[in-house]
Design an enzyme around this catalytic site. Structure first.
Site, PDB file in Angstrom:
ATOM      1  N   GLU A  63      -9.832 -10.847  -7.314  1.00 15.67           N
ATOM      2  CA  GLU A  63      -8.892  -9.727  -7.170  1.00 15.67           C
ATOM      3  C   GLU A  63      -7.728  -9.844  -8.160  1.00 15.67           C
ATOM      4  O   GLU A  63      -7.269  -8.831  -8.708  1.00 15.67           O
ATOM      5  CB  GLU A  63      -8.389  -9.654  -5.724  1.00 15.67           C
ATOM      6  CG  GLU A  63      -9.496  -9.234  -4.759  1.00 15.67           C
ATOM      7  CD  GLU A  63      -9.088  -9.214  -3.295  1.00 15.67           C
ATOM      8  OE1 GLU A  63      -9.880  -8.712  -2.479  1.00 15.67           O
ATOM      9  OE2 GLU A  63      -7.981  -9.695  -2.945  1.00 15.67           O
ATOM     10  N   THR A  75      -5.501  -7.071  10.629  1.00 14.52           N
ATOM     11  CA  THR A  75      -5.760  -5.802   9.922  1.00 14.52           C
ATOM     12  C   THR A  75      -5.282  -4.611  10.738  1.00 14.52           C
ATOM     13  O   THR A  75      -4.635  -3.706  10.217  1.00 14.52           O
ATOM     14  CB  THR A  75      -7.279  -5.660   9.651  1.00 14.52           C
ATOM     15  OG1 THR A  75      -7.700  -6.795   8.900  1.00 14.52           O
ATOM     16  CG2 THR A  75      -7.583  -4.394   8.867  1.00 14.52           C
ATOM     17  N   LYS A 114       0.813  -1.226   0.000  1.00 11.26           N
ATOM     18  CA  LYS A 114       0.000   0.000   0.000  1.00 11.26           C
ATOM     19  C   LYS A 114       0.854   1.289   0.000  1.00 11.26           C
ATOM     20  O   LYS A 114       2.065   1.229   0.238  1.00 11.26           O
ATOM     21  CB  LYS A 114      -0.928  -0.030   1.217  1.00 11.26           C
ATOM     22  CG  LYS A 114      -1.966  -1.165   1.163  1.00 11.26           C
ATOM     23  CD  LYS A 114      -2.973  -1.054   2.296  1.00 11.26           C
ATOM     24  CE  LYS A 114      -4.002  -2.167   2.232  1.00 11.26           C
ATOM     25  NZ  LYS A 114      -5.059  -1.996   3.260  1.00 11.26           N
ATOM     26  N   ARG A 165       2.408  -6.353   9.428  1.00 11.22           N
ATOM     27  CA  ARG A 165       1.666  -5.216   9.970  1.00 11.22           C
ATOM     28  C   ARG A 165       2.162  -4.813  11.354  1.00 11.22           C
ATOM     29  O   ARG A 165       2.230  -3.628  11.667  1.00 11.22           O
ATOM     30  CB  ARG A 165       0.168  -5.519   9.961  1.00 11.22           C
ATOM     31  CG  ARG A 165      -0.426  -5.399   8.541  1.00 11.22           C
ATOM     32  CD  ARG A 165      -1.745  -6.084   8.451  1.00 11.22           C
ATOM     33  NE  ARG A 165      -2.465  -5.801   7.211  1.00 11.22           N
ATOM     34  CZ  ARG A 165      -3.511  -6.525   6.800  1.00 11.22           C
ATOM     35  NH1 ARG A 165      -3.925  -7.552   7.514  1.00 11.22           N
ATOM     36  NH2 ARG A 165      -4.111  -6.226   5.671  1.00 11.22           N
ATOM     37  N   ASN A 202      -2.086   0.264   6.654  1.00  9.53           N
ATOM     38  CA  ASN A 202      -1.594  -0.986   7.239  1.00  9.53           C
ATOM     39  C   ASN A 202      -0.691  -1.780   6.288  1.00  9.53           C
ATOM     40  O   ASN A 202      -0.576  -2.996   6.396  1.00  9.53           O
ATOM     41  CB  ASN A 202      -2.759  -1.816   7.800  1.00  9.53           C
ATOM     42  CG  ASN A 202      -3.716  -2.299   6.731  1.00  9.53           C
ATOM     43  OD1 ASN A 202      -3.596  -1.924   5.564  1.00  9.53           O
ATOM     44  ND2 ASN A 202      -4.662  -3.144   7.102  1.00  9.53           N
ATOM     45  N   HIS A 261      -2.338  -5.474   1.692  1.00 12.80           N
ATOM     46  CA  HIS A 261      -3.640  -6.121   1.567  1.00 12.80           C
ATOM     47  C   HIS A 261      -3.387  -7.538   1.082  1.00 12.80           C
ATOM     48  O   HIS A 261      -2.474  -7.757   0.286  1.00 12.80           O
ATOM     49  CB  HIS A 261      -4.529  -5.400   0.537  1.00 12.80           C
ATOM     50  CG  HIS A 261      -5.705  -6.217   0.099  1.00 12.80           C
ATOM     51  ND1 HIS A 261      -6.863  -6.254   0.836  1.00 12.80           N
ATOM     52  CD2 HIS A 261      -5.877  -7.069  -0.948  1.00 12.80           C
ATOM     53  CE1 HIS A 261      -7.708  -7.102   0.227  1.00 12.80           C
ATOM     54  NE2 HIS A 261      -7.134  -7.591  -0.845  1.00 12.80           N
ATOM     55  N   ARG A 314      -1.889 -14.403   4.760  1.00 14.54           N
ATOM     56  CA  ARG A 314      -2.620 -13.746   5.859  1.00 14.54           C
ATOM     57  C   ARG A 314      -1.843 -13.870   7.173  1.00 14.54           C
ATOM     58  O   ARG A 314      -1.841 -12.951   7.988  1.00 14.54           O
ATOM     59  CB  ARG A 314      -4.031 -14.318   5.969  1.00 14.54           C
ATOM     60  CG  ARG A 314      -4.871 -13.986   4.737  1.00 14.54           C
ATOM     61  CD  ARG A 314      -6.289 -14.483   4.835  1.00 14.54           C
ATOM     62  NE  ARG A 314      -7.074 -13.779   5.840  1.00 14.54           N
ATOM     63  CZ  ARG A 314      -7.530 -12.539   5.672  1.00 14.54           C
ATOM     64  NH1 ARG A 314      -7.265 -11.858   4.574  1.00 14.54           N
ATOM     65  NH2 ARG A 314      -8.243 -11.981   6.609  1.00 14.54           N
ATOM     66  N   PHE A 320     -15.547   3.742   6.898  1.00 10.81           N
ATOM     67  CA  PHE A 320     -14.170   4.077   6.541  1.00 10.81           C
ATOM     68  C   PHE A 320     -13.920   4.078   5.033  1.00 10.81           C
ATOM     69  O   PHE A 320     -12.790   4.313   4.594  1.00 10.81           O
ATOM     70  CB  PHE A 320     -13.190   3.118   7.245  1.00 10.81           C
ATOM     71  CG  PHE A 320     -13.405   1.642   6.948  1.00 10.81           C
ATOM     72  CD1 PHE A 320     -12.915   1.077   5.786  1.00 10.81           C
ATOM     73  CD2 PHE A 320     -14.080   0.831   7.860  1.00 10.81           C
ATOM     74  CE1 PHE A 320     -13.091  -0.276   5.517  1.00 10.81           C
ATOM     75  CE2 PHE A 320     -14.273  -0.526   7.607  1.00 10.81           C
ATOM     76  CZ  PHE A 320     -13.776  -1.076   6.420  1.00 10.81           C
ATOM     77  N   TYR A 349     -12.484  -2.022  -3.773  1.00 12.73           N
ATOM     78  CA  TYR A 349     -13.010  -2.123  -2.406  1.00 12.73           C
ATOM     79  C   TYR A 349     -14.539  -2.013  -2.364  1.00 12.73           C
ATOM     80  O   TYR A 349     -15.096  -1.650  -1.320  1.00 12.73           O
ATOM     81  CB  TYR A 349     -12.371  -1.045  -1.527  1.00 12.73           C
ATOM     82  CG  TYR A 349     -10.978  -1.403  -1.036  1.00 12.73           C
ATOM     83  CD1 TYR A 349     -10.752  -2.542  -0.256  1.00 12.73           C
ATOM     84  CD2 TYR A 349      -9.891  -0.594  -1.323  1.00 12.73           C
ATOM     85  CE1 TYR A 349      -9.502  -2.866   0.212  1.00 12.73           C
ATOM     86  CE2 TYR A 349      -8.612  -0.915  -0.853  1.00 12.73           C
ATOM     87  CZ  TYR A 349      -8.425  -2.058  -0.080  1.00 12.73           C
ATOM     88  OH  TYR A 349      -7.180  -2.384   0.390  1.00 12.73           O
TER      89      TYR A 349
HETATM   90  P1  CMP Z   1      -7.600  -4.431   3.682  1.00  6.75           P
HETATM   91  O1  CMP Z   1      -7.199  -5.822   3.995  1.00  6.75           O
HETATM   92  O2  CMP Z   1      -6.977  -3.807   2.494  1.00  6.75           O
HETATM   93  O3  CMP Z   1      -9.192  -4.361   3.507  1.00  6.75           O
HETATM   94  C1  CMP Z   1      -9.943  -3.202   3.775  1.00  6.75           C
HETATM   95  C2  CMP Z   1      -9.126  -2.103   4.375  1.00  6.75           C
HETATM   96  O4  CMP Z   1      -9.847  -1.063   4.989  1.00  6.75           O
HETATM   97  C3  CMP Z   1      -8.266  -2.663   5.475  1.00  6.75           C
HETATM   98  O5  CMP Z   1      -7.264  -3.484   4.949  1.00  6.75           O
HETATM   99  C4  CMP Z   1      -7.785  -1.387   6.154  1.00  6.75           C
HETATM  100  O6  CMP Z   1      -6.648  -0.843   5.535  1.00  6.75           O
HETATM  101  C5  CMP Z   1      -8.953  -0.420   5.903  1.00  6.75           C
HETATM  102  N1  CMP Z   1      -9.658  -0.053   7.112  1.00  6.75           N
HETATM  103  C6  CMP Z   1      -9.746   1.192   7.604  1.00  6.75           C
HETATM  104  N2  CMP Z   1     -10.482   1.220   8.714  1.00  6.75           N
HETATM  105  C7  CMP Z   1     -10.877  -0.047   8.944  1.00  6.75           C
HETATM  106  C8  CMP Z   1     -11.665  -0.650   9.963  1.00  6.75           C
HETATM  107  N3  CMP Z   1     -12.200   0.045  10.962  1.00  6.75           N
HETATM  108  N4  CMP Z   1     -11.869  -1.985   9.885  1.00  6.75           N
HETATM  109  C9  CMP Z   1     -11.348  -2.713   8.863  1.00  6.75           C
HETATM  110  N5  CMP Z   1     -10.589  -2.178   7.869  1.00  6.75           N
HETATM  111  C10 CMP Z   1     -10.358  -0.866   7.919  1.00  6.75           C
END
Ligand code: CMP
Length: 139
Positions: free
Chosen positions: A127, A92, A10, A103, A113, A116, A86, A58, A50
């Site tokens: 994806e 996350t 990212k 992370r 973070n 992904h 993962r 968010f 997304y």
């Molecule tokens: P990702 O695995 O890319 O999938 C969705 C993304 O939303 C997640 O990682 C985070 O970077 C972002 N995100 C921001 N806020 C939140 C939240 N409260 N819960 C989950 N994902 C979040």
């Protein structure tokens, strides 16, 4: 079984010039990069990617963040690649990520973070095809 999963490094990570450090974590875990490109996502591309999170509070911030700088999109291959990726990424929210995960070590926040990774076989296939043509993947 040998699987493929989809990964994004990212904008917080490209900004800090740590894509190689992240790649090392992935490769050291036995994942193989079978496709990779660096891209500046458009707003429409980020929103489409997304789309499942469209109704989340968010969403707008997430899309803004994902277009705030370049990303590196990847197809990773290996034994149990989806779960393995993962595991290497960690939770996350970096506050909840296990020690030694990408992370825990690199993420700035739940939004920024660093990586992904696909959450299952169906999303992985979807994806991968969102960003890569079959001819761009060399296993
Ligand atoms: P990702 O695995 O890319 O999938 C969705 C993304 O939303 C997640 O990682 C985070 O970077 C972002 N995100 C921001 N806020 C939140 C939240 N409260 N819960 C989950 N994902 C979040």
């Amino acid at each position: 079984a040998i699987e493929r999963t989809f990964s994004i490094i990212k904008p917080d990570a490209t900004r800090r010039n740590i894509t190689g450090k992240i790649l090392d974590r992935l490769e050291s875990a036995g994942l193989r990069v079978v496709a990779q490109k660096r891209l500046q996502l458009s707003k429409a591309e980020a929103e489409g990617f997304y789309a499942v999170h469209r109704d989340k509070p968010f969403f707008d911030d997430l899309v803004s963040f994902m277009i705030s700088g370049p990303v590196v999109v990847q197809v990773l291959e290996g034994e149990g690649a989806i779960a393995k990726n993962r595991e290497v990424m960690g939770a996350t929210n970096p506050a909840n990520a296990a020690a030694g995960t990408i992370r825990a070590d690199f993420a700035e926040s739940i939004e920024a973070n660093s990586v992904h990774g696909s959450d299952g076989p169906d999303t992985a296939a979807q994806e991968i095809s969102y960003f890569f043509a079959q001819t761009e993947i060399a296993g």
